[in-house]
Write an enzyme that holds these catalytic residues in place. Structure first.
Site, PDB file in Angstrom:
ATOM      1  N   GLN A  73       4.822   6.736 -15.103  1.00  0.00           N
ATOM      2  CA  GLN A  73       3.387   6.679 -14.758  1.00  0.00           C
ATOM      3  C   GLN A  73       3.178   7.330 -13.390  1.00  0.00           C
ATOM      4  O   GLN A  73       3.946   7.116 -12.460  1.00  0.00           O
ATOM      5  CB  GLN A  73       2.966   5.199 -14.730  1.00  0.00           C
ATOM      6  CG  GLN A  73       1.815   4.869 -13.808  1.00  0.00           C
ATOM      7  CD  GLN A  73       0.694   4.079 -14.478  1.00  0.00           C
ATOM      8  OE1 GLN A  73       0.352   4.331 -15.630  1.00  0.00           O
ATOM      9  NE2 GLN A  73       0.139   3.123 -13.768  1.00  0.00           N
ATOM     10  N   HIS A 149      -3.293   8.526  -3.709  1.00  0.00           N
ATOM     11  CA  HIS A 149      -3.541   7.143  -4.138  1.00  0.00           C
ATOM     12  C   HIS A 149      -3.673   6.225  -2.923  1.00  0.00           C
ATOM     13  O   HIS A 149      -2.840   5.326  -2.707  1.00  0.00           O
ATOM     14  CB  HIS A 149      -2.363   6.708  -5.014  1.00  0.00           C
ATOM     15  CG  HIS A 149      -2.622   5.536  -5.915  1.00  0.00           C
ATOM     16  ND1 HIS A 149      -3.002   4.309  -5.438  1.00  0.00           N
ATOM     17  CD2 HIS A 149      -2.548   5.419  -7.250  1.00  0.00           C
ATOM     18  CE1 HIS A 149      -3.130   3.478  -6.468  1.00  0.00           C
ATOM     19  NE2 HIS A 149      -2.870   4.131  -7.577  1.00  0.00           N
ATOM     20  N   ASP A 194     -11.029  -0.598 -12.345  1.00  0.00           N
ATOM     21  CA  ASP A 194     -10.137   0.555 -12.518  1.00  0.00           C
ATOM     22  C   ASP A 194     -10.953   1.665 -13.181  1.00  0.00           C
ATOM     23  O   ASP A 194     -11.095   1.713 -14.390  1.00  0.00           O
ATOM     24  CB  ASP A 194      -8.933   0.138 -13.387  1.00  0.00           C
ATOM     25  CG  ASP A 194      -7.837   1.188 -13.402  1.00  0.00           C
ATOM     26  OD1 ASP A 194      -8.023   2.256 -12.782  1.00  0.00           O
ATOM     27  OD2 ASP A 194      -6.787   0.936 -14.031  1.00  0.00           O
ATOM     28  N   GLU A 251      -9.143   6.622  -4.501  1.00  0.00           N
ATOM     29  CA  GLU A 251      -8.125   7.648  -4.738  1.00  0.00           C
ATOM     30  C   GLU A 251      -8.782   8.981  -5.069  1.00  0.00           C
ATOM     31  O   GLU A 251      -9.360   9.149  -6.136  1.00  0.00           O
ATOM     32  CB  GLU A 251      -7.232   7.193  -5.900  1.00  0.00           C
ATOM     33  CG  GLU A 251      -6.756   5.761  -5.760  1.00  0.00           C
ATOM     34  CD  GLU A 251      -6.260   5.157  -7.078  1.00  0.00           C
ATOM     35  OE1 GLU A 251      -5.894   5.917  -7.997  1.00  0.00           O
ATOM     36  OE2 GLU A 251      -6.253   3.926  -7.195  1.00  0.00           O
TER      37      GLU A 251
HETATM   38  C1  BG6 Z   1      -4.458   3.483 -10.458  1.00  0.00           C
HETATM   39  C2  BG6 Z   1      -4.662   3.463 -11.937  1.00  0.00           C
HETATM   40  O1  BG6 Z   1      -4.614   4.788  -9.987  1.00  0.00           O
HETATM   41  O2  BG6 Z   1      -3.134   3.060 -10.159  1.00  0.00           O
HETATM   42  C3  BG6 Z   1      -4.407   2.059 -12.452  1.00  0.00           C
HETATM   43  O3  BG6 Z   1      -5.975   3.890 -12.259  1.00  0.00           O
HETATM   44  C4  BG6 Z   1      -3.017   1.591 -12.056  1.00  0.00           C
HETATM   45  O4  BG6 Z   1      -4.542   2.040 -13.877  1.00  0.00           O
HETATM   46  C5  BG6 Z   1      -2.867   1.730 -10.553  1.00  0.00           C
HETATM   47  O5  BG6 Z   1      -2.845   0.251 -12.454  1.00  0.00           O
HETATM   48  C6  BG6 Z   1      -1.484   1.335 -10.029  1.00  0.00           C
HETATM   49  O6  BG6 Z   1      -0.484   2.038 -10.690  1.00  0.00           O
HETATM   50  P1  BG6 Z   1       1.038   1.752 -10.418  1.00  0.00           P
HETATM   51  O7  BG6 Z   1       1.806   2.627 -11.368  1.00  0.00           O
HETATM   52  O8  BG6 Z   1       1.293   2.111  -8.974  1.00  0.00           O
HETATM   53  O9  BG6 Z   1       1.253   0.290 -10.669  1.00  0.00           O
END
Ligand code: BG6
Length: 275
Positions: A73, A149, A194, A251
């Site tokens: 992710q 982010h 979100d 973000e």
């Molecule tokens: C955000 C996403 O940018 O990041 C969310 O839109 C996600 O869906 C969040 O839960 C945190 O992501 P991660 O992979 O750092 O847990």
């Protein structure tokens, strides 16, 4: 003015009141002391094992925002070790460092493209500019989404608002990706949030309850607003149950459509935070 170059992170100190820290792991900026106050949220439960993404700061999302069929992710940029491309130096009234990440066996195994990411961090008095440049160093085109982010530190989420979103379309990830239109003058948070707002203004205002931070962005058309709220916070092992009260992610990204880069092309995406 320049500070140590430790094994895991680098610190820039413009003066005692204006400092940043950046981990080589993910080039994640974990602290911005601006006018003597921390502006960035970093989870006290974040794992620093040089494997997991750091929970807080400004993780760099590349080459894919969100779940990714080819890899982890949010892509690999936030979990790779970056190197210094240009050591900290004074430029006019600012202090700048440039970090870099290039493709290697591990990245090509997931995503078979040659690239370089350059990340310029420019610290000024009461300002922080982060400039992410993506370069295609291969002989075939590739496409990507990218995002900064940023986790902002707040004292009380109940007092926070984010401004300049009225009338915009957004995708609500909490509602299975429903398309909605923002009706509010200012976004406030009182539940899991979100959302991917498309084509947001280039200047956003984050009212932390104490002050108004300005986020200026360039070539980062979209904005994700995220707060995990109560239940999601409990599910995240690297996040305190109460941490949702102390942060908001705003973000700036280029995520609504994939950007195509041809060989030898490059694209720069910039965010400037100011008080
Ligand atoms: C955000 C996403 O940018 O990041 C969310 O839109 C996600 O869906 C969040 O839960 C945190 O992501 P991660 O992979 O750092 O847990």
């Amino acid at each position: 003015t320049l500070k140590d170059n430790m094994e895991n992170k680098i610190s820039l100190e413009l003066d005692t009141q204006n400092r940043v820290e950046i981990y080589f792991h993910g080039a994640t900026l974990t602290s911005w002391i601006c006018d003597n106050e921390e502006k960035i949220f970093l989870s006290s439960k974040s794992v620093f094992d040089n494997k997991k993404a750091i929970r807080g700061g400004i993780p760099i999302v590349f080459p894919n925002f969100g779940p990714w069929e080819k890899g982890p992710q949010h892509g690999f940029a936030r979990i790779k070790k970056w190197t210094i491309k240009d050591s900290p130096r004074k430029i006019d009234d600012t202090l700048r460092v440039v970090l870099s990440l290039k493709d290697d066996e591990e990245t090509r195994a997931l995503w078979n493209h040659k690239f370089e990411l350059e990340y310029q961090v420019i610290l000024g008095v009461k300002s922080l500019k982060t400039n992410l440049i993506v370069k295609n160093t291969g002989s075939e085109e590739f496409d990507f989404t990218a995002l900064l982010h940023t986790y902002f530190k707040v004292d009380d989420i109940g007092k926070v608002s984010v401004e300049n979103f009225k009338g915009l379309n957004y995708i609500d990830k909490v509602k299975n990706g429903a398309n909605e239109i923002e009706k509010r003058e200012a976004i406030t948070i009182d539940q899991e949030t979100d959302r991917i707002y498309a084509s947001t203004q280039n200047t956003l205002f984050i009212n932390t309850g104490n002050e108004i931070l300005t986020l200026d962005k360039n070539n980062l058309p979209d904005t994700v607003v995220w707060n995990p709220w109560i239940e999601k916070s409990k599910q995240m092992s690297d996040f305190d149950d109460e941490d949702f009260k102390r942060m908001i992610c705003v973000e700036a990204g280029k995520v609504s459509s994939r950007t195509i880069l041809k060989p030898d092309e490059q694209v720069a995406m910039t965010q400037t935070l100011k008080i």
